[in-house]
Design a protein around this motif. Sequence first.
Motif, PDB file in Angstrom:
ATOM      1  N   ALA A 132      66.785  61.595  49.850  1.00  0.00           N
ATOM      2  CA  ALA A 132      65.879  62.631  49.328  1.00  0.00           C
ATOM      3  C   ALA A 132      64.499  62.541  49.979  1.00  0.00           C
ATOM      4  N   THR A 133      63.927  63.714  50.260  1.00  0.00           N
ATOM      5  CA  THR A 133      62.561  63.764  50.806  1.00  0.00           C
ATOM      6  C   THR A 133      61.625  64.616  49.955  1.00  0.00           C
ATOM      7  N   ARG A 134      62.189  65.456  49.041  1.00  0.00           N
ATOM      8  CA  ARG A 134      61.323  66.381  48.294  1.00  0.00           C
ATOM      9  C   ARG A 134      61.520  66.277  46.783  1.00  0.00           C
ATOM     10  N   VAL A 135      62.723  66.634  46.283  1.00  0.00           N
ATOM     11  CA  VAL A 135      62.921  66.741  44.831  1.00  0.00           C
ATOM     12  C   VAL A 135      64.293  66.204  44.447  1.00  0.00           C
ATOM     13  N   LYS A 181      62.266  56.115  45.251  1.00  0.00           N
ATOM     14  CA  LYS A 181      62.027  57.452  45.814  1.00  0.00           C
ATOM     15  C   LYS A 181      60.701  58.035  45.318  1.00  0.00           C
ATOM     16  N   VAL A 208      58.632  61.377  46.570  1.00  0.00           N
ATOM     17  CA  VAL A 208      59.624  62.362  46.130  1.00  0.00           C
ATOM     18  C   VAL A 208      59.368  62.692  44.656  1.00  0.00           C
ATOM     19  N   GLN A 209      59.462  63.964  44.304  1.00  0.00           N
ATOM     20  CA  GLN A 209      59.334  64.356  42.891  1.00  0.00           C
ATOM     21  C   GLN A 209      60.681  64.132  42.195  1.00  0.00           C
ATOM     22  N   ASP A 232      67.101  67.742  46.775  1.00  0.00           N
ATOM     23  CA  ASP A 232      66.453  68.578  47.795  1.00  0.00           C
ATOM     24  C   ASP A 232      67.083  69.957  47.946  1.00  0.00           C
ATOM     25  N   PRO A 271      60.494  72.028  40.216  1.00  0.00           N
ATOM     26  CA  PRO A 271      60.596  72.677  41.531  1.00  0.00           C
ATOM     27  C   PRO A 271      62.044  73.089  41.815  1.00  0.00           C
ATOM     28  N   ILE A 310      64.592  74.518  44.833  1.00  0.00           N
ATOM     29  CA  ILE A 310      64.639  74.606  46.296  1.00  0.00           C
ATOM     30  C   ILE A 310      65.921  75.302  46.732  1.00  0.00           C
ATOM     31  N   GLN A 363      68.021  76.638  50.292  1.00  0.00           N
ATOM     32  CA  GLN A 363      68.099  76.622  51.753  1.00  0.00           C
ATOM     33  C   GLN A 363      68.183  78.061  52.269  1.00  0.00           C
TER      34      GLN A 363
END
Length: 481
Positions: free
Chosen positions: A144-147, A171, A176-177, A232, A289, A291, A293
């Motif tokens: 994971a990099t975001r959520v 994380k 990361v959230q 993510d 959040p 997300i 793609q």
Amino acid sequence: MHMDYHSPLFFGYLLGVIHLLGIIAALHALFTVRTAQGAIAWAMPLFFIPYLTLIPYLIFGARSFNAYIKARRQANQEMHVAMASLNWRPWVEEALAARASDSYAALRAMPKLSRMPCLANNQVELLIDGKRTFEAVFEAIEKATRVVLVQFFIIHDDELGRALQQILLRKAAEGVQVFVLYDGVGSHSLPRRYSQRLRAGGVQIHAFATRRGLFNRLQVNFRNHRKIVVVDGLVGFVGGHNVGDEYLGANPKLSPWRDTHMQISGPVLACLQESFAEDWYWVTRQLPPLILQDNYPDDGVLCQALASGPADSKETCSLFFLEAIHSAKHRVWVTSPYFVPDEAVFAALRLAALRGVDVRVLIPSRPDHKIVYAASSLFAFEAVRAGVRMFRYQPGFLHQKVVLVDDDISAVGSANLDNRSFRLNFEITLLTIDKAFADTVERMLNEDFANAREITVEETEATHRLQQVGMRIARLISPVL
């Protein structure tokens, strides 16, 4: 006037008050319990023996059902208004492709039954049992990099629970959230320090509750039984597993634990995020959040998320089972740890068998709840006499919730074949329309049936009289189990 608490007069007043409260509670049950069987199952004992049933009704009954449902629907509406400005549903092409499918067309009620659309171009993988499932979940979270969104009915403070805690803290420290939701009753044994440590490390974590304060502790109905992980907006998971060592086979009485999960990527992850967002918004009145793609491979499969619960305007979960069974042309295979169907679903299974459909139901041979097991046994015996093939899984406890219809329709999720999943719990099921994936599910279930013992007609007739009495009593209260 001084009242002698040992006088017959005092006890007379006390009994009178209890009976009055019983009558009020019986009327409340008649007006609020969703099914006639459930209403009668509560109202009669409340009316005649309130001193035995008032407290159970407070704990298990439909107390403030309408007020809660109204509040929950209002929260969902507020959340969707907040989401409207995000423009996060680029679904048109995927939805049109799904509607063109002949297999999906067989489920004629599904487009209106689920508020979420059937979408094309998803990738799915079957995860069999706990070790494979949590390896995949932890591997996805590690990337994971975001959520990260995490939701389970049960989280235990044991080896698996602490492993999840550690990876989420790691994380969060990386920026990361992380959002975690667990059910307050399902995870009643989770110590406060578990959540406090996560919060101190930057993880947002909350318990799902139907209402706040002491009374929620008494209200075991309307639980959040969903199991969702989304990382993510790229990869997600749904299925039967919770976070506890017993799901890896640590409980000797129930080991080896048999369960099934799914790994998913593609546009349907928007629907899993929407389901999580509704529950998160109910608890926090904030939106997590979300997300999406931009594009997906064109060679994926059709998927539809079915997020069901007591706030639905329809009885979404039981109607899904009915639609799946009625749509079957030659096969309906179902696995469930609890087999306590309502009259409509039970009739649909028997009718399918009568019209020549291969109807098989796989249930456990080991009980984790004895009353539910007894009720399941009686339903199983009646089903066998009607031509339904019932199997008991032998190696360990069977907890998976899987449906396979004909050659290309399958469903994996959190919903059991019982009244609690049909009408009282929040559940998530992922429907997949794809022959190759259905073939994978078929191979898995064939192996399960090979490890099962079929219940025979002779067995249904050879039950001891005392056992029959116990099973029938369990069935009487099955509408409120």
